[in-house]
Every structure is written in structure tokens, then in C-alpha cells.
Motif scaffolding. Structure first.
Motif, PDB file in Angstrom:
ATOM      1  N   VAL A 165       3.824 -21.895 -26.554  1.00 20.06           N
ATOM      2  CA  VAL A 165       4.533 -20.819 -26.314  1.00 20.06           C
ATOM      3  C   VAL A 165       3.876 -20.093 -25.431  1.00 20.06           C
ATOM      4  CG1 VAL A 165       5.762 -18.976 -27.534  1.00 20.06           C
ATOM      5  CG2 VAL A 165       5.670 -21.030 -28.583  1.00 20.06           C
ATOM      6  N   ARG A 166       4.555 -19.646 -24.272  1.00 16.49           N
ATOM      7  CA  ARG A 166       4.017 -18.624 -23.346  1.00 16.49           C
ATOM      8  C   ARG A 166       4.484 -17.287 -23.251  1.00 16.49           C
ATOM      9  NH1 ARG A 166       5.846 -23.317 -20.299  1.00 16.49           N
ATOM     10  NH2 ARG A 166       7.158 -21.658 -19.053  1.00 16.49           N
ATOM     11  N   ASP A 167       3.992 -16.352 -22.722  1.00 13.84           N
ATOM     12  CA  ASP A 167       4.347 -15.015 -22.635  1.00 13.84           C
ATOM     13  C   ASP A 167       5.894 -14.806 -22.222  1.00 13.84           C
ATOM     14  OD1 ASP A 167       2.145 -13.997 -23.608  1.00 13.84           O
ATOM     15  OD2 ASP A 167       1.106 -13.798 -21.487  1.00 13.84           O
ATOM     16  N   GLU A 168       6.276 -15.552 -21.222  1.00 15.31           N
ATOM     17  CA  GLU A 168       7.736 -15.457 -20.598  1.00 15.31           C
ATOM     18  C   GLU A 168       8.585 -16.237 -21.663  1.00 15.31           C
ATOM     19  OE1 GLU A 168       5.873 -19.055 -18.324  1.00 15.31           O
ATOM     20  OE2 GLU A 168       5.209 -17.130 -19.022  1.00 15.31           O
ATOM     21  N   MET A 169       8.246 -16.649 -22.597  1.00 16.52           N
ATOM     22  CA  MET A 169       9.088 -17.099 -23.544  1.00 16.52           C
ATOM     23  C   MET A 169       9.463 -16.243 -24.666  1.00 16.52           C
ATOM     24  SD  MET A 169       7.541 -21.067 -23.936  1.00 16.52           S
ATOM     25  CE  MET A 169       7.875 -22.338 -22.719  1.00 16.52           C
ATOM     26  N   THR A 170       9.357 -14.806 -24.602  1.00 11.97           N
ATOM     27  CA  THR A 170       9.233 -13.894 -25.772  1.00 11.97           C
ATOM     28  C   THR A 170      10.673 -13.338 -25.581  1.00 11.97           C
ATOM     29  OG1 THR A 170       8.066 -12.192 -24.772  1.00 11.97           O
ATOM     30  CG2 THR A 170       7.196 -13.799 -26.386  1.00 11.97           C
ATOM     31  N   ASN A 171      10.902 -12.510 -26.729  1.00 13.15           N
ATOM     32  CA  ASN A 171      12.074 -11.785 -26.821  1.00 13.15           C
ATOM     33  C   ASN A 171      11.500 -10.200 -26.775  1.00 13.15           C
ATOM     34  OD1 ASN A 171      11.290 -11.040 -29.406  1.00 13.15           O
ATOM     35  ND2 ASN A 171      12.888 -12.255 -30.321  1.00 13.15           N
ATOM     36  N   GLY A 172      12.558  -9.240 -26.756  1.00 13.45           N
ATOM     37  CA  GLY A 172      12.028  -7.964 -26.728  1.00 13.45           C
ATOM     38  C   GLY A 172      11.241  -7.387 -27.881  1.00 13.45           C
ATOM     39  N   PHE A 173      11.123  -8.230 -28.892  1.00 13.68           N
ATOM     40  CA  PHE A 173      10.027  -7.816 -30.013  1.00 13.68           C
ATOM     41  C   PHE A 173       8.770  -8.595 -29.917  1.00 13.68           C
ATOM     42  CE2 PHE A 173      14.302  -7.750 -31.782  1.00 13.68           C
ATOM     43  CZ  PHE A 173      14.349  -6.410 -32.056  1.00 13.68           C
ATOM     44  N   GLY A 174       8.449  -9.241 -28.720  1.00 12.57           N
ATOM     45  CA  GLY A 174       7.168  -9.937 -28.620  1.00 12.57           C
ATOM     46  C   GLY A 174       7.197 -11.236 -29.188  1.00 12.57           C
ATOM     47  N   VAL A 175       8.008 -11.697 -29.917  1.00 11.69           N
ATOM     48  CA  VAL A 175       7.821 -13.269 -30.555  1.00 11.69           C
ATOM     49  C   VAL A 175       8.709 -14.108 -29.571  1.00 11.69           C
ATOM     50  CG1 VAL A 175       7.345 -12.138 -32.882  1.00 11.69           C
ATOM     51  CG2 VAL A 175       9.683 -12.655 -32.197  1.00 11.69           C
ATOM     52  N   CYS A 176       8.368 -15.453 -30.147  1.00 10.18           N
ATOM     53  CA  CYS A 176       9.093 -16.392 -29.299  1.00 10.18           C
ATOM     54  C   CYS A 176      10.667 -15.996 -29.340  1.00 10.18           C
ATOM     55  CB  CYS A 176       8.944 -17.691 -29.810  1.00 10.18           C
ATOM     56  SG  CYS A 176       9.639 -19.204 -28.890  1.00 10.18           S
ATOM     57  N   HIS A 177      11.290 -16.310 -28.586  1.00  7.48           N
ATOM     58  CA  HIS A 177      12.815 -16.043 -28.455  1.00  7.48           C
ATOM     59  C   HIS A 177      13.513 -17.340 -29.100  1.00  7.48           C
ATOM     60  CE1 HIS A 177      17.057 -15.935 -27.038  1.00  7.48           C
ATOM     61  NE2 HIS A 177      16.827 -14.745 -26.530  1.00  7.48           N
ATOM     62  N   THR A 224      12.513 -20.927 -39.887  1.00  8.54           N
ATOM     63  CA  THR A 224      12.104 -20.573 -41.103  1.00  8.54           C
ATOM     64  C   THR A 224      10.793 -19.705 -41.117  1.00  8.54           C
ATOM     65  OG1 THR A 224      11.045 -22.776 -40.904  1.00  8.54           O
ATOM     66  CG2 THR A 224      13.283 -22.602 -42.182  1.00  8.54           C
ATOM     67  N   LYS A 225      10.517 -19.766 -39.860  1.00 10.25           N
ATOM     68  CA  LYS A 225       8.712 -18.956 -39.535  1.00 10.25           C
ATOM     69  C   LYS A 225       8.916 -18.419 -38.130  1.00 10.25           C
ATOM     70  CE  LYS A 225       3.899 -19.021 -40.473  1.00 10.25           C
ATOM     71  NZ  LYS A 225       4.087 -17.790 -41.284  1.00 10.25           N
ATOM     72  N   LYS A 226       8.398 -17.345 -38.369  1.00  5.78           N
ATOM     73  CA  LYS A 226       8.219 -16.696 -36.703  1.00  5.78           C
ATOM     74  C   LYS A 226       7.132 -17.372 -35.801  1.00  5.78           C
ATOM     75  CE  LYS A 226       5.669 -13.037 -36.312  1.00  5.78           C
ATOM     76  NZ  LYS A 226       4.911 -11.860 -36.605  1.00  5.78           N
ATOM     77  N   VAL A 227       7.451 -17.323 -34.851  1.00  5.14           N
ATOM     78  CA  VAL A 227       6.913 -18.352 -33.747  1.00  5.14           C
ATOM     79  C   VAL A 227       6.255 -17.061 -32.549  1.00  5.14           C
ATOM     80  CG1 VAL A 227       6.905 -20.237 -31.902  1.00  5.14           C
ATOM     81  CG2 VAL A 227       8.098 -20.392 -34.098  1.00  5.14           C
ATOM     82  N   ASN A 228       4.935 -17.264 -32.249  1.00  2.88           N
ATOM     83  CA  ASN A 228       4.314 -16.232 -31.546  1.00  2.88           C
ATOM     84  C   ASN A 228       4.082 -17.004 -30.111  1.00  2.88           C
ATOM     85  OD1 ASN A 228       4.225 -14.176 -33.581  1.00  2.88           O
ATOM     86  ND2 ASN A 228       3.069 -15.521 -34.938  1.00  2.88           N
ATOM     87  N   VAL A 260      15.788 -32.545 -36.413  1.00  2.00           N
ATOM     88  CA  VAL A 260      14.557 -32.367 -35.637  1.00  2.00           C
ATOM     89  C   VAL A 260      13.964 -31.245 -36.385  1.00  2.00           C
ATOM     90  CG1 VAL A 260      13.570 -31.529 -33.625  1.00  2.00           C
ATOM     91  CG2 VAL A 260      15.701 -32.724 -33.524  1.00  2.00           C
ATOM     92  N   ARG A 261      12.502 -31.517 -36.970  1.00  2.00           N
ATOM     93  CA  ARG A 261      11.687 -30.632 -37.785  1.00  2.00           C
ATOM     94  C   ARG A 261      10.666 -29.956 -36.776  1.00  2.00           C
ATOM     95  NH1 ARG A 261       9.582 -32.076 -43.057  1.00  2.00           N
ATOM     96  NH2 ARG A 261      10.348 -29.971 -43.513  1.00  2.00           N
ATOM     97  N   ILE A 262      10.475 -28.704 -36.778  1.00  2.00           N
ATOM     98  CA  ILE A 262       9.594 -28.145 -35.582  1.00  2.00           C
ATOM     99  C   ILE A 262       8.751 -27.449 -36.558  1.00  2.00           C
ATOM    100  CG2 ILE A 262       9.385 -26.295 -33.833  1.00  2.00           C
ATOM    101  CD1 ILE A 262      11.945 -26.949 -33.016  1.00  2.00           C
ATOM    102  N   PHE A 263       7.202 -27.673 -36.191  1.00  2.00           N
ATOM    103  CA  PHE A 263       6.099 -27.320 -37.058  1.00  2.00           C
ATOM    104  C   PHE A 263       5.018 -26.452 -36.004  1.00  2.00           C
ATOM    105  CE2 PHE A 263       7.337 -30.827 -39.302  1.00  2.00           C
ATOM    106  CZ  PHE A 263       7.415 -30.375 -40.701  1.00  2.00           C
ATOM    107  N   GLU A 271       0.921 -26.569 -39.331  1.00  2.00           N
ATOM    108  CA  GLU A 271       1.652 -27.701 -39.882  1.00  2.00           C
ATOM    109  C   GLU A 271       2.647 -26.780 -40.825  1.00  2.00           C
ATOM    110  OE1 GLU A 271      -0.672 -30.665 -41.746  1.00  2.00           O
ATOM    111  OE2 GLU A 271      -1.310 -31.430 -39.766  1.00  2.00           O
ATOM    112  N   GLU A 272       2.911 -25.507 -40.420  1.00  3.33           N
ATOM    113  CA  GLU A 272       4.088 -24.739 -41.181  1.00  3.33           C
ATOM    114  C   GLU A 272       5.385 -24.936 -40.347  1.00  3.33           C
ATOM    115  OE1 GLU A 272       1.488 -20.843 -42.259  1.00  3.33           O
ATOM    116  OE2 GLU A 272       1.959 -21.178 -40.335  1.00  3.33           O
ATOM    117  N   LEU A 273       6.517 -25.331 -41.240  1.00  2.00           N
ATOM    118  CA  LEU A 273       7.703 -25.510 -40.857  1.00  2.00           C
ATOM    119  C   LEU A 273       8.284 -24.344 -40.089  1.00  2.00           C
ATOM    120  CD1 LEU A 273       9.827 -27.624 -40.542  1.00  2.00           C
ATOM    121  CD2 LEU A 273      10.840 -26.583 -42.574  1.00  2.00           C
ATOM    122  N   ALA A 274       8.558 -24.331 -38.716  1.00  2.00           N
ATOM    123  CA  ALA A 274       8.912 -23.148 -38.086  1.00  2.00           C
ATOM    124  C   ALA A 274      10.587 -23.244 -37.981  1.00  2.00           C
ATOM    125  CB  ALA A 274       8.283 -22.984 -36.666  1.00  2.00           C
TER     126      ALA A 274
END
Length: 127
Positions: free
Chosen positions: A29-41, A74-78, A101-104, A108-111
């Protein structure tokens, strides 16, 4: 498939493993992939899962196009997180396929969990 997919390339997706009806991908996850709250869109996480769906569902030689997809976050992505998407085929029908599809994250935390249904078109059917 990745070499013809400009969007997946922009996202920085790498194929870790693939087999008929299965794939495992990674993406940082890169900087340009964030939303207005600074977390991954959420759209980035959804797109990552959608690419994983496409890679797995198109692994058998037919063209598979998404009919319906849904995702549960299920989990915030940074920024800086390394995501891994693992796709499993739940149904492999002649015209319909269903995938999970499961994204970790790197810990190894489920995102996110994503479910996708595809319609299979054979090369002769493309118009």
C-alpha cells in the motif's frame, strides 16, 4: 495476464502462486492509495481482491467476467502494509464460477473477505 493489466501493474501487484482456479497475489500500500483519513481507500482493497478474482477465474482458458462481487472489511489497512490476497474456487461451472478471496496484512491478520461470481465466455463468444 498481469502483463496486459495496466491497473494491476499500477497497483504494484505481484503473482506469488497460481494454479487452475487459484491464485495468491501481493501488493504494498502506497501513499497515493489513501483516503481523506490517511488509511487505504476501500476501493483499493476491493480492486486488489477483484484482480485476484480475475487471475484465478481466468486461469482455465476461458474469459471470465465479474457478475457480482461483495466485500467485508475486517481490519484497517495502512500505508506501508503488505497485503496478500489468496483466492479459492468455490464453484467451477461451465458458465458460472464462484470464488472467495481472503486478504491478509503482513502480520497475517485478516483485512478483508471478498466473494465474486463470474460469467464465463469462451473465445468464440466474444463480441
Amino acid at each position: 495476464m498481469l502483463q496486459n493489466d495496466a491497473f494491476s501493474q499500477w497497483m504494484g501487484i505481484e503473482v506469488l502462486d497460481s494454479a487452475p482456479g487459484y491464485c495468491k497475489l501481493s501488493m504494498k500500500v502506497r501513499d497515493e492509495m489513501t483516503n481523506g483519513f490517511g488509511v487505504c481507500h476501500g476501493g483499493i482493497t476491493f480492486s486488489f481482491a477483484d484482480s485476484a478474482l480475475a487471475f484465478a477465474s481466468n486461469s482455465r482458458g476461458s474469459i471470465s467476467l465479474a457478475l457480482e462481487n461483495n466485500i467485508n472489511y475486517t481490519k484497517k489497512v495502512n500505508v506501508g502494509d503488505m497485503l496478500i490476497a489468496e483466492t479459492y474456487e468455490l464453484q467451477n461451472g461451465r458458465t458460472i464460477g464462484v470464488y472467495k478471496v481472503r486478504i491478509f496484512n503482513q502480520d497475517e491478520e485478516l483485512a478483508a473477505e471478498f466473494r465474486g461470481t463470474v460469467y464465463r465466455k469462451y473465445m468464440g463468444d466474444m463480441r
